[in-house]
Structure formats: structure tokens, C-alpha cells
Design an enzyme around this catalytic site. Structure first.
Site, short mmCIF file in Angstrom:
data_model
loop_
_atom_site.label_atom_id
_atom_site.label_comp_id
_atom_site.label_asym_id
_atom_site.label_seq_id
_atom_site.Cartn_x
_atom_site.Cartn_y
_atom_site.Cartn_z
CG HIS A 90 -69.97 -15.74 -0.07
ND1 HIS A 90 -68.91 -16.08 -0.87
CD2 HIS A 90 -69.61 -14.58 0.58
CE1 HIS A 90 -67.96 -15.17 -0.72
NE2 HIS A 90 -68.35 -14.27 0.15
CG ASP B 45 -67.60 -13.06 -7.20
OD1 ASP B 45 -66.52 -12.47 -7.38
OD2 ASP B 45 -67.76 -13.97 -6.37
CG HIS C 228 -65.22 -15.58 -4.18
ND1 HIS C 228 -65.97 -14.45 -4.31
CD2 HIS C 228 -64.51 -15.44 -3.03
CE1 HIS C 228 -65.72 -13.64 -3.29
NE2 HIS C 228 -64.84 -14.22 -2.50
#
Length: 566
Positions: free
Chosen positions: A151, A206, A380
Site C-alpha cells: 500500500h 477495498d 489502491h
């Protein structure tokens, strides 16, 4: 039959921020709750005067002693920034627990969270316990496994919760970066291993970039762009802005600066703290000989300096915003400065960021941002990465999380595309409770999950106050004051009208006189009919003034009637 497992969504669904959920099983004295993340959200532009927005902790207050621990996926504010408020007495669980709250996460994650908790003086109300990659620990009845993911903040984790109903997998914030700065990749092998046996019964994923086709670019791609910009601007002072938690970006900025023969200085308290934390933990490497104090930058030529600043989101009191307003005590911008915004505006912050860019340009600086050069890479996963993840995980049930509704809908369609039956893809929202049992997954009620606004003291601002502030900001206020003799039923003085934001009084005397006459007629009429109740007279004043204002100006300012009696 195995005991059902419930998931309670307290934030992060249909919005960017406030990520917080509870996974629980049992009831009464046997109820056990493990929290995954507790984040905050930055306010929308129409939330006038609000600093932060939190989840509603009412449900957690009700079951404060049933919480066996909090698991933090990573160190971003939208995932750990709310912990200090959770630990407080005002709206959190602080004074309701018999013992400190155990908080689990990577050392860096806990270090980033610790800064805010320590500032609030609440370290004594929590027990921070660091974990390592792929470690599995027991928290109450749950087996919690920390799976490495890549990330934009280092040492992020997906969370596999091993329950009596099988594996519940929370992806955390992630992407498939094959060449990350620290070579720590998303552990797809372990995710594939979880499919053996009963498999992954529930996957919560996510959704932030689910609408974006293809793959997210590698973080290392930014390094080459930065190195090129430093070479191109070799005679200018370079000021960069990034999230203070984005240590991999900070490392690449420092590498580019040092490679160009520059010294590095940090600007902003959180940047200074996080860089020191990253160096102490070995997450980033900046030689002491290359790191100088911001107070010493004037000793060097412009081309010998790189400043790494906070404020990439245009926060009003951040270092970069102060620079744009000419109010920073360390740096005054000029035509030998280049500012690089190595970030992308969080949805809702675009206006603030644009305002900062305008301010920087007005002060003579050159501004470079992600709309001009590729100086930012998202943290993301995009659509093809999500599809890859789904092909490995093969979940029985799929729930999109973390994102606005359109992001979650796009993620839901990806789930169906990759073979999850439509009936097994659930769209949820904040406050929903879902239950995983032997019979499958189903909605099982709702809990309070509204916004809690932080404006000074948390919990002192409600939706009604926000609505009033919005009206004041958009339409203004009209205060009507009239004094009456209740005994005789006569108007003694007034009406007098005071207005702010409706019309400019010195230029609208005729309009205000007409408004006073209209209100006087309404009050006198009510008194003649025998009305003597002050509250009823105030309603008449509000109705008459509001009708007049709307008729003459087509506006709806806040009307504040004040009827005084003698």
C-alpha cells in the site's frame, strides 16, 4: 451447528474515511468483539467549522467490555486516526472498560497511531502489541492472521479472521505492486492457501479504485520522475508535499534530492515525527549528513535544498497552506522555488488543494502536480488487480467496502464477473449488521452509525448545528426584535431588523423598513386577537418575516425572532 459470526459496519461504506467495523460472535456475557480499524474522515466543504468526522461509537459503548481487541490494518488516518477518540470518555469507550484496550498492528502502524494517542494523553487506556508479517495470534475466540499487502504506507496488512464459520478476510488497503520500494509484495500465495478446506467464506474488499481499468502503477515509477525533475530544476529550491505517513514516497524524494547533491529538511510537525520514526524503525534511510533542520536552510543556495512538507491536501493550518498564504515562519516563497505536490487530492479536498496551488503560484513559485507529471502513484488496486485477487480467493460471499457507493457498485460487478453468484454479493452501508451462519450470509439488523462531528469538544455538534451553519453560510441571518406590553396588548418598540448575509443594511433601508411594517402588522393583529403567549408571537414574527423575505428576494435566510415583554 457452528456459532454465527456477525459483522457490524460502523464506517467506511459509501464514503472515503471513517473505516471501522466490528466482528463478533456470542451474546450476553459471552459476546466477543474484535474491531478492525478505527479511522476518521475529513469534512466536506459544507460541514462549516468542522475539523474531523468520526464513527458513532454508541454500539461500542454499549458493549465496551466485550471488545477483546482492535486490529489496525495500516497507519493512515482514515484507519487509525479515530483511535484516540475511541479511547476518550466524551463519545468513546474510555471510561467504560475495566482494562486497557489491546491494539494490534505492525510496529510502524502502531507508531503512527501512537503519536495522536500520546498527544491526547491516553496511552494508559490502551495496550499496544506489535505483530510481524504472517503472524497469527489469538484474540478472544478469533484467530487473527496478518497477511502482508503493498500500500502507500509501509507494513500494511490484510486481516484473515479465523472463526467457527471459517475464514473472514478483510483485504485492508492494497494493490499488486510487483516492484515496491521495500520489495515487500502483497502475499498472494498465502491468500491462495486460505482457499483450501472450507475456503474463504466471506471476502470484504477495498473498492476505492474499482472503477479504474487496468493496474495501478508501481510506486517505484514515481522515483524516476522525481529524479528527472530534480535534474531539470537544479538551480532552484525544491519543496515537495506528501502525506507524512507515505514513507516510501518520502524515501524516493530523499533519494532524488541526495542524488542531486541536496540537503533534506522536513517542514511540519507530523512530517518531522514520522521521518524520525521511519528512520528509527529502519523503514527509511536518510544519512544524518544529508538531513538538516528547517531553521538552517537559509545557509544554503536554493539548488542545494529540498524541503519535504506536510499539507498535500490543502489543510488550512498545514505547512504548505501557510506557505501559500505567506505565513510560514521558516520559508518565504519566491521565483526561485519549485513546489512539487507528490499526491492526489482526496475526494472532497479538490477545492482546498486548488486554492493552495493558486496561492503558491501568486507568490512566484512554479508548481508541479499529478495533473502535469506522474509524481504520484495510487496505493489502491484497480479493476484488473481486484479481478486477480478474486480469482485467487474464490470467496463464497463477497462484500465491497471502503469507498463511495459508486466505487462499491463497480467492485460488486467485478465480483460477479469473476464468478461470485449475484445472490452472494451483498451491498451494505454504514450501520448494517450481517450474519454469517451455516446457512450463509444475510442482513441481521442495524446499529447507530451516523456522523460524529469534531469541533473543539467531540459530541457537541449535531446534524442540526451543521444544517444551521449551512443556512447561515449560504443564505445569511435576519434577527427581528420587537418589544410588547403583554398587559395592554401594545407594541412598545420595534420591530427592529438586524441582518448579516441577507442584504447589506445601509444599501437596503427601504426594503428593511417595508419588512418592519409587515412584521408590525402581524404582531399587532395577533395582539388584537388576544394572543399573549411570547412563543406564539415569535412564531408569528418568524412567519411574517420569512414570507416577506422569500417574496421579495427569493432567499431563505435563518429568521431569528426575539419578542421581549414588559
Amino acid at each position: 451447528m457452528a456459532e454465527p459470526v456477525r459483522v457490524v459496519f460502523l464506517g467506511g461504506l459509501g464514503e472515503i474515511g471513517r473505516n471501522c467495523m466490528a466482528i463478533e460472535q456470542g451474546s450476553g456475557d459471552d459476546r466477543a468483539i474484535v474491531l478492525i480499524d478505527c479511522g476518521l474522515m475529513f469534512p466536506d466543504p459544507d460541514m462549516h467549522g468542522i475539523d474531523l468526522v468520526l464513527p458513532d461509537f454508541s454500539y461500542l459503548r454499549e458493549h465496551a467490555n466485550s471488545i477483546v481487541g482492535l486490529v489496525a490494518t495500516h497507519g493512515h488516518e482514515d484507519h487509525v486516526g479515530g483511535i484516540q477518540f475511541l479511547l476518550r470518555d466524551e463519545a468513546g469507550i474510555g471510561g467504560l472498560r475495566d482494562e486497557p484496550l489491546p491494539i494490534y498492528g505492525a510496529r510502524l502502524t502502531l507508531g503512527l497511531a501512537r503519536n495522536r494517542i500520546e498527544e491526547a494523553g491516553l496511552l494508559g487506556r490502551c495496550d499496544m502489541r506489535s505483530v510481524t508479517d504472517n503472524e497469527r495470534i489469538e484474540i478472544g475466540p478469533f484467530g487473527i492472521e496478518f497477511i502482508p499487502v503493498t500500500h502507500s504506507v509501509p507494513h500494511a496488512h490484510a486481516i484473515a479472521v479465523h472463526t467457527d464459520q471459517g475464514v473472514v478476510l478483510h483485504t485492508g488497503d492494497w494493490k499488486l505492486d510487483l516492484t515496491p520500494v521495500d520489495r515487500r509484495r502483497t502475499d498472494l500465495a498465502r491468500i491462495g492457501q486460505l482457499t483450501s478446506g472450507r475456503g474463504i467464506r466471506l471476502l470484504m474488499s477495498d473498492s476505492t479504485n474499482a472503477e479504474e481499468a487496468g493496474h495501478a502503477p508501481s510506486e517505484t515509477s514515481v522515483g524516476g520522475v522525481l529524479a528527472g525533475l530534480f535534474a531539470e530544476h537544479r538551480d532552484r529550491r525544491i519543496i515537495t508535499a506528501s502525506f507524512a505517513s507515505h514513507l516510501h514516497r518520502i524515501q524516493q524524494i530523499a533519494d532524488a534530492a541526495i542524488g542531486a547533491g541536496r540537503k533534506v529538511a522536513t517542514l511540519g510537525l507530523s512530517m518531522k515525527k514520522n521521518v524520525r520514526l521511519g528512520i528509527d524503525l529502519g523503514v527509511i534511510t536518510i544519512p544524518d549528513s544529508s538531513l538538516i533542520d528547517i531553521e538552517d536552510i537559509d545557509r544554503y543556495e536554493p539548488g542545494e535544498i529540498c524541503v519535504i512538507s506536510t499539507g498535500s491536501q490543502g489543510e488550512p493550518m498545514s505547512a504548505l497552506s501557510l506557505l501559500a498564504r505567506g505565513e510560514n515562519k521558516f520559508i518565504k516563497l519566491g521565483d526561485l522555488d519549485t513546489v512539487i505536490l507528490s499526491s492526489h487530492a482526496i475526494p472532497g479536498n479538490e477545492s482546498a488543494v486548488n486554492g493552495v496551488i493558486d496561492g503558491l503560484l501568486k507568490r512566484g513559485a512554479e508548481v508541479i502536480h499529478s495533473g502535469i507529471y506522474d509524481v504520484h502513484a495510487t496505493g489502491h488496486a484497480q479493476a484488473d488487480e481486484i479481478k486477480t485477487y478474486l480469482s485467487l480467493a474464490k470467496p463464497e460471499w463477497y462484500v465491497p467496502i471502503h469507498g463511495e457507493f459508486r466505487h462499491m457498485m463497480a467492485n460488486a460487478r467485478l465480483g460477479e464477473l469473476m464468478g461470485v453468484p449475484r445472490t452472494n454479493v451483498l451491498m451494505c452501508e454504514d450501520g448494517d449488521v450481517i450474519e454469517l451462519s451455516d446457512d450463509g450470509l444475510a442482513h441481521a439488523g442495524r446499529v447507530p452509525a451516523g456522523y460524529v462531528y469534531v469541533d473543539g469538544i467531540i459530541g457537541d455538534v449535531g446534524r442540526g448545528v451543521i444544517r444551521d451553519r449551512r443556512v447561515l453560510g449560504e443564505e445569511g441571518v435576519v434577527v427581528v426584535v420587537v418589544t410588547v406590553d403583554i398587559q395592554t396588548g401594545k407594541v412598545l418598540t420595534g420591530p427592529d431588523i438586524i441582518t448579516r448575509g441577507w442584504v447589506y443594511a445601509p444599501e437596503a433601508e427601504d426594503l428593511l423598513d417595508e419588512a418592519c411594517d409587515r412584521v408590525a402588522e402581524a404582531v399587532e393583529s395577533a395582539l388584537e386577537k388576544g394572543e399573549r403567549d411570547v412563543e406564539a408571537l415569535e412564531r408569528d414574527v418568524r412567519r411574517a418575516a420569512g414570507k416577506f423575505v422569500n417574496e421579495r428576494t427569493k432567499r431563505r435566510p435563518m429568521i431569528v425572532p426575539v419578542v421581549m415583554e414588559t
